[in-house]
Design a protein around this motif. Sequence first.
Motif, PDB file in Angstrom:
ATOM      1  N   THR A  69       0.807  -1.224   0.000  1.00  0.00           N
ATOM      2  CA  THR A  69       0.000   0.000   0.000  1.00  0.00           C
ATOM      3  C   THR A  69       0.838   1.271   0.000  1.00  0.00           C
ATOM      4  O   THR A  69       0.287   2.375   0.018  1.00  0.00           O
ATOM      5  N   LEU A  70       2.147   1.128   0.001  1.00  0.00           N
ATOM      6  CA  LEU A  70       3.064   2.270   0.023  1.00  0.00           C
ATOM      7  C   LEU A  70       4.160   2.065  -1.011  1.00  0.00           C
ATOM      8  O   LEU A  70       4.526   0.937  -1.337  1.00  0.00           O
ATOM      9  N   ILE A  71       4.698   3.179  -1.497  1.00  0.00           N
ATOM     10  CA  ILE A  71       5.937   3.168  -2.270  1.00  0.00           C
ATOM     11  C   ILE A  71       6.952   3.966  -1.460  1.00  0.00           C
ATOM     12  O   ILE A  71       6.739   5.155  -1.194  1.00  0.00           O
ATOM     13  N   VAL A  72       8.013   3.327  -1.039  1.00  0.00           N
ATOM     14  CA  VAL A  72       8.975   3.942  -0.131  1.00  0.00           C
ATOM     15  C   VAL A  72      10.352   3.968  -0.770  1.00  0.00           C
ATOM     16  O   VAL A  72      10.840   2.942  -1.258  1.00  0.00           O
ATOM     17  N   THR A  73      10.963   5.135  -0.780  1.00  0.00           N
ATOM     18  CA  THR A  73      12.341   5.282  -1.246  1.00  0.00           C
ATOM     19  C   THR A  73      13.123   6.040  -0.183  1.00  0.00           C
ATOM     20  O   THR A  73      12.581   6.921   0.487  1.00  0.00           O
ATOM     21  N   GLU A  74      14.383   5.673  -0.062  1.00  0.00           N
ATOM     22  CA  GLU A  74      15.234   6.275   0.966  1.00  0.00           C
ATOM     23  C   GLU A  74      16.545   6.725   0.341  1.00  0.00           C
ATOM     24  O   GLU A  74      17.167   5.986  -0.419  1.00  0.00           O
ATOM     25  N   THR A  75      16.943   7.962   0.649  1.00  0.00           N
ATOM     26  CA  THR A  75      18.242   8.474   0.247  1.00  0.00           C
ATOM     27  C   THR A  75      19.015   8.848   1.502  1.00  0.00           C
ATOM     28  O   THR A  75      18.559   8.594   2.618  1.00  0.00           O
ATOM     29  N   ALA A  76      20.168   9.468   1.319  1.00  0.00           N
ATOM     30  CA  ALA A  76      21.012   9.776   2.469  1.00  0.00           C
ATOM     31  C   ALA A  76      20.364  10.790   3.398  1.00  0.00           C
ATOM     32  O   ALA A  76      20.645  10.787   4.606  1.00  0.00           O
TER      33      ALA A  76
END
Length: 245
Positions: free
Chosen positions: A5-12
Amino acid sequence: MNFDTLIVTETADRMTVVLNRPDKRNAIDQSMVDELHAVCDRLERNPLPMLLTGGTDGTFAAGADIGQLRDRTSGDALRAINSGLFERIRSLPMPTVAAIDGPALGGGAELSYACDIRVCSTRSFFGQPEARLGILAGAGATWRLPALVGESLAKELLFTGRRLPAEEALRAGLVSAVVDPEELLPHVGRLLDDIAKAAPMALRLTKLAVNAGDAAHPHVELAAQALLFDSEEKRDRMTKFLNRS
């Protein structure tokens, strides 16, 4: 982080969380609640600023999933399913920004209230229709909304279910900016870029001090400032400032 149910992206320097139930207008169901708890767990262990959005297709979150909400009992209400999640979001260590395009209704509006900063598009509106459904706005709106827009306006919105359009939300202080839909994510991206320039511990302690409430002031500020005054990062940053050519 792979979710349904989510789209999650992580950067610095940030985590971006996109609500992703387009066929249900991003209505908040139990799966989304569980997955947002998993996001909170990650951000509590690895603190980063968070951008929360429904994307730019014209829907932020239409509220709690009525199909599930209808069958919940008093026991479910006391479990604080949504309000417990939103309080956890409110208490995340680093700043949170909600980028709102389109309707933020019911639990969707309350989800945005739990974020530190709200920015919306010109086609956005907020509303609390719960009383028309035989319940109250029980995931934070009865106390967060008065703090954000004042008691009189909050009561009007809670009693009538009237939708608050973007420009009125800006005048009331509910959002910090209203931009065209295509400018929403770039605008919020620049805001997070500015947040990323600050010292992480200073951000965390500033948020703690603001969230502590009137009863704890100025004691929390004094304790937080004392910690920061002895930090190496404070000394390094101020030395760089003083040594500017």
